[in-house]
Write an enzyme that holds these catalytic residues in place. Structure first.
Site, PDB file in Angstrom:
ATOM      1  CG  HIS A 137      -2.070   1.136   1.263  1.00  0.00           C
ATOM      2  ND1 HIS A 137      -3.127   1.118   0.941  1.00  0.00           N
ATOM      3  CD2 HIS A 137      -1.464   2.426   1.645  1.00  0.00           C
ATOM      4  CE1 HIS A 137      -3.715   2.444   1.268  1.00  0.00           C
ATOM      5  NE2 HIS A 137      -2.964   3.032   1.383  1.00  0.00           N
ATOM      6  CD  GLU A 138       1.523   3.410   3.786  1.00  0.00           C
ATOM      7  OE1 GLU A 138       1.473   4.546   2.911  1.00  0.00           O
ATOM      8  OE2 GLU A 138       0.422   3.240   4.327  1.00  0.00           O
ATOM      9  CG  HIS A 141       0.501   6.129  -0.702  1.00  0.00           C
ATOM     10  ND1 HIS A 141      -0.737   6.293  -1.470  1.00  0.00           N
ATOM     11  CD2 HIS A 141      -0.043   5.651   0.365  1.00  0.00           C
ATOM     12  CE1 HIS A 141      -1.979   5.784  -0.951  1.00  0.00           C
ATOM     13  NE2 HIS A 141      -1.544   5.569   0.422  1.00  0.00           N
TER      14      HIS A 141
END
Length: 238
Positions: A137-138, A141
């Site tokens: 997820h990160e 980003h």
């Protein structure tokens, strides 16, 4: 000859106020608190105090386990390795030197900062699979920041788009996790609903967002293009 210990002295410390939580790190006190939680006798405040005490007690072990699993995933997870390679191609570098395992006071899994790197909340990681989803997820980003030059401070459309992509591509919205961990039992449109729900929550938490209706409006505005965009993957794999 001194008196033997009185019954009052041998008892566990009293519960704080009416929370049901009892302070102490010994085995008996821990089981007293767990029993209070299981029987519904501990308040929400008491449960939070119990969690904070547990996090304090287990901080070193949680961070050590997180670091070991992080290093394993960086070496052997196909998803994490693929994202790392694509971030490197854009001029970035995410590895063990800037993916930090720390104890967090906020109830979140992790976060990304363009200047700092990725922070993983070691005390919130349930298992290696959870850590893999959080890292992915990160890292989405991070990829978006490098690829699309995001304005993190004031552009809610940028924030909504990267949250949609991160929740969709990381694996955290796959059917099994929604069904068994979060009690979301729908058989159709489950993935899309999970992604939308999590994106709205993330946008709602940003300073420039007025309220939940505002967050939902922004997510809806960018939904079609951002949900379809699976870069750097060819499709949604997880």
């Amino acid at each position: 000859m001194p008196d033997s210990q009185s019954p009052a002295q041998s008892q566990a410390p009293p519960a704080l106020k009416d929370t049901g939580y009892v302070e102490g790190d010994d085995f008996f006190t821990q089981w007293t608190n767990i029993f209070s939680i299981l029987t519904g006798k501990m308040s929400a405040e008491g449960k939070e105090r119990f969690r904070i005490a547990k996090d304090d007690r287990n901080e070193a072990a949680d961070c050590k386990r997180c670091e070991e699993q992080r290093d394993y995933l960086l070496n052997y997870s196909p998803t994490i390795r693929y994202l790392s390679d694509n971030i490197r191609q854009l001029g970035g570098d995410l590895s063990s030197h800037n993916i930090y395992c720390r104890r967090c006071t906020q109830r979140k899994a992790g976060g990304f900062d363009p200047d700092y790197g990725i922070q993983i909340c070691a005390n919130e990681m349930r298992d290696q699979g959870h850590l893999e989803d959080t890292m992915a997820h990160e890292m989405v980003h991070a990829y978006d920041h490098l690829r699309f030059k995001l304005d993190w401070d004031s552009n809610l459309r940028h924030a909504a788009c990267t949250e949609i992509r991160a929740s969709s591509l990381s694996g955290e919205c796959r059917w099994s996790r929604e069904f068994f961990r979060r009690g979301q039992w729908k058989l159709t449109q489950q993935h899309q609903e999970c992604v939308r729900r999590r994106a709205i929550l993330s946008v709602r938490a940003r300073p420039f967002c007025k309220d939940e209706a505002h967050a939902e409006k922004v997510v809806n505005e960018v939904w079609e293009s951002c949900f379809r965009d699976t870069r750097p993957f060819d499709e949604i794999y997880r």
